[in-house]
Design a protein around this motif. Structure first.
Motif, PDB file in Angstrom:
ATOM      1  N   MET A 141      25.929  -3.933 -73.232  1.00  0.00           N
ATOM      2  CA  MET A 141      25.833  -4.027 -71.741  1.00  0.00           C
ATOM      3  C   MET A 141      24.551  -3.932 -71.153  1.00  0.00           C
ATOM      4  O   MET A 141      24.226  -4.734 -70.360  1.00  0.00           O
ATOM      5  CB  MET A 141      26.969  -3.104 -70.907  1.00  0.00           C
ATOM      6  N   SER A 142      23.734  -3.096 -71.752  1.00  0.00           N
ATOM      7  CA  SER A 142      22.359  -2.992 -71.444  1.00  0.00           C
ATOM      8  C   SER A 142      21.542  -4.204 -71.432  1.00  0.00           C
ATOM      9  O   SER A 142      20.593  -4.477 -70.782  1.00  0.00           O
ATOM     10  CB  SER A 142      21.758  -1.595 -72.030  1.00  0.00           C
ATOM     11  N   THR A 143      21.805  -4.806 -72.602  1.00  0.00           N
ATOM     12  CA  THR A 143      21.073  -6.136 -72.945  1.00  0.00           C
ATOM     13  C   THR A 143      21.316  -7.103 -71.710  1.00  0.00           C
ATOM     14  O   THR A 143      20.495  -7.789 -71.277  1.00  0.00           O
ATOM     15  CB  THR A 143      21.535  -6.758 -74.228  1.00  0.00           C
ATOM     16  N   PHE A 144      22.433  -7.248 -71.251  1.00  0.00           N
ATOM     17  CA  PHE A 144      23.195  -7.977 -70.078  1.00  0.00           C
ATOM     18  C   PHE A 144      22.171  -7.541 -68.722  1.00  0.00           C
ATOM     19  O   PHE A 144      21.747  -8.148 -68.302  1.00  0.00           O
ATOM     20  CB  PHE A 144      24.601  -8.133 -69.675  1.00  0.00           C
ATOM     21  N   CYS A 145      22.399  -6.149 -68.610  1.00  0.00           N
ATOM     22  CA  CYS A 145      21.383  -5.787 -67.424  1.00  0.00           C
ATOM     23  C   CYS A 145      20.087  -6.102 -67.364  1.00  0.00           C
ATOM     24  O   CYS A 145      19.423  -6.293 -66.628  1.00  0.00           O
ATOM     25  CB  CYS A 145      21.963  -4.289 -67.460  1.00  0.00           C
ATOM     26  N   ASP A 146      19.792  -5.872 -68.655  1.00  0.00           N
ATOM     27  CA  ASP A 146      18.017  -5.938 -68.840  1.00  0.00           C
ATOM     28  C   ASP A 146      17.684  -7.462 -68.735  1.00  0.00           C
ATOM     29  O   ASP A 146      16.815  -7.845 -68.116  1.00  0.00           O
ATOM     30  CB  ASP A 146      17.576  -5.843 -70.460  1.00  0.00           C
ATOM     31  N   ASN A 147      18.510  -8.523 -69.316  1.00  0.00           N
ATOM     32  CA  ASN A 147      18.324  -9.845 -68.692  1.00  0.00           C
ATOM     33  C   ASN A 147      18.504 -10.099 -67.471  1.00  0.00           C
ATOM     34  O   ASN A 147      17.677 -11.091 -66.876  1.00  0.00           O
ATOM     35  CB  ASN A 147      19.377 -10.765 -69.878  1.00  0.00           C
ATOM     36  N   ILE A 148      19.398  -9.540 -66.883  1.00  0.00           N
ATOM     37  CA  ILE A 148      19.493  -9.869 -65.158  1.00  0.00           C
ATOM     38  C   ILE A 148      18.153  -9.309 -64.549  1.00  0.00           C
ATOM     39  O   ILE A 148      17.796 -10.085 -63.871  1.00  0.00           O
ATOM     40  CB  ILE A 148      20.637  -8.983 -64.644  1.00  0.00           C
ATOM     41  N   ASN A 149      17.672  -8.076 -65.056  1.00  0.00           N
ATOM     42  CA  ASN A 149      16.563  -7.721 -64.283  1.00  0.00           C
ATOM     43  C   ASN A 149      15.211  -8.509 -64.702  1.00  0.00           C
ATOM     44  O   ASN A 149      14.506  -8.793 -63.807  1.00  0.00           O
ATOM     45  CB  ASN A 149      16.225  -6.217 -64.891  1.00  0.00           C
ATOM     46  N   ASN A 150      15.204  -9.153 -65.804  1.00  0.00           N
ATOM     47  CA  ASN A 150      14.043  -9.882 -66.408  1.00  0.00           C
ATOM     48  C   ASN A 150      14.040 -11.135 -65.678  1.00  0.00           C
ATOM     49  O   ASN A 150      12.890 -11.759 -65.381  1.00  0.00           O
ATOM     50  CB  ASN A 150      14.026 -10.044 -67.937  1.00  0.00           C
TER      51      ASN A 150
END
Length: 150
Positions: free
Chosen positions: A1-10
């Motif tokens: 899930m953190s990868t998804f959130c990181d991609n959203i932020n990026n």
């Protein structure tokens, strides 16, 4: 899930958040938030007053989200609806409500409740103005009279 959130932020995207209950899906004893509204800064600039509300469960295991989109160019927001206890003492109050509710029908109960709330608040604001006038001014004038009598 953190990868998804990181991609959203990026990508420069933002979750709009929500009002209401934290979870949108119930499966047995498990609750989850499935629905998220993700926007970019251009969206936020154009529609600054966008809000998401999780509605109530009604005949389903899913709380539908309601998104309200308002342009930032609108300078005034409507005042919140407030019920005044004095309305119920007026002879036409019950008739006004019952006549209004007869005209509202929809097969989806959530949509019907939403329509009832919107149309009732709009109609009661108008009716109150016609029946009682500007209540705040009337109360203020009455308070001044009481002070002058003392």
């Amino acid at each position: 899930m953190s990868t998804f959130c990181d991609n959203i932020n990026n990508a420069g995207l933002f979750d709009l958040g929500f009002k209401g209950p934290a979870f949108t899906l119930k499966r047995g004893s498990m609750w989850e938030r499935l629905d998220k509204f993700i926007v970019n800064d251009c969206w936020l600039f154009q529609f600054l007053l966008t809000s998401v509300t999780h509605l109530s469960l009604a005949g389903s295991d899913h709380r539908p989200p309601l998104i309200s989109i308002t342009s930032s160019e609108l300078s005034s927001t409507p005042t919140p609806f407030g019920y005044l206890n004095m309305w119920s003492s007026h002879t036409l109050f019950s008739k006004t409500i019952s006549d209004l509710w007869k005209d509202i029908s929809h097969p989806d109960p959530l949509v019907k409740v939403s329509l009832l709330q919107f149309k009732t608040s709009k109609a009661l604001r108008k009716w109150s103005w016609e029946a009682f006038g500007n209540v705040l001014t009337n109360v203020s004038d009455a308070e001044k009279e009481v002070i002058n009598l003392e």
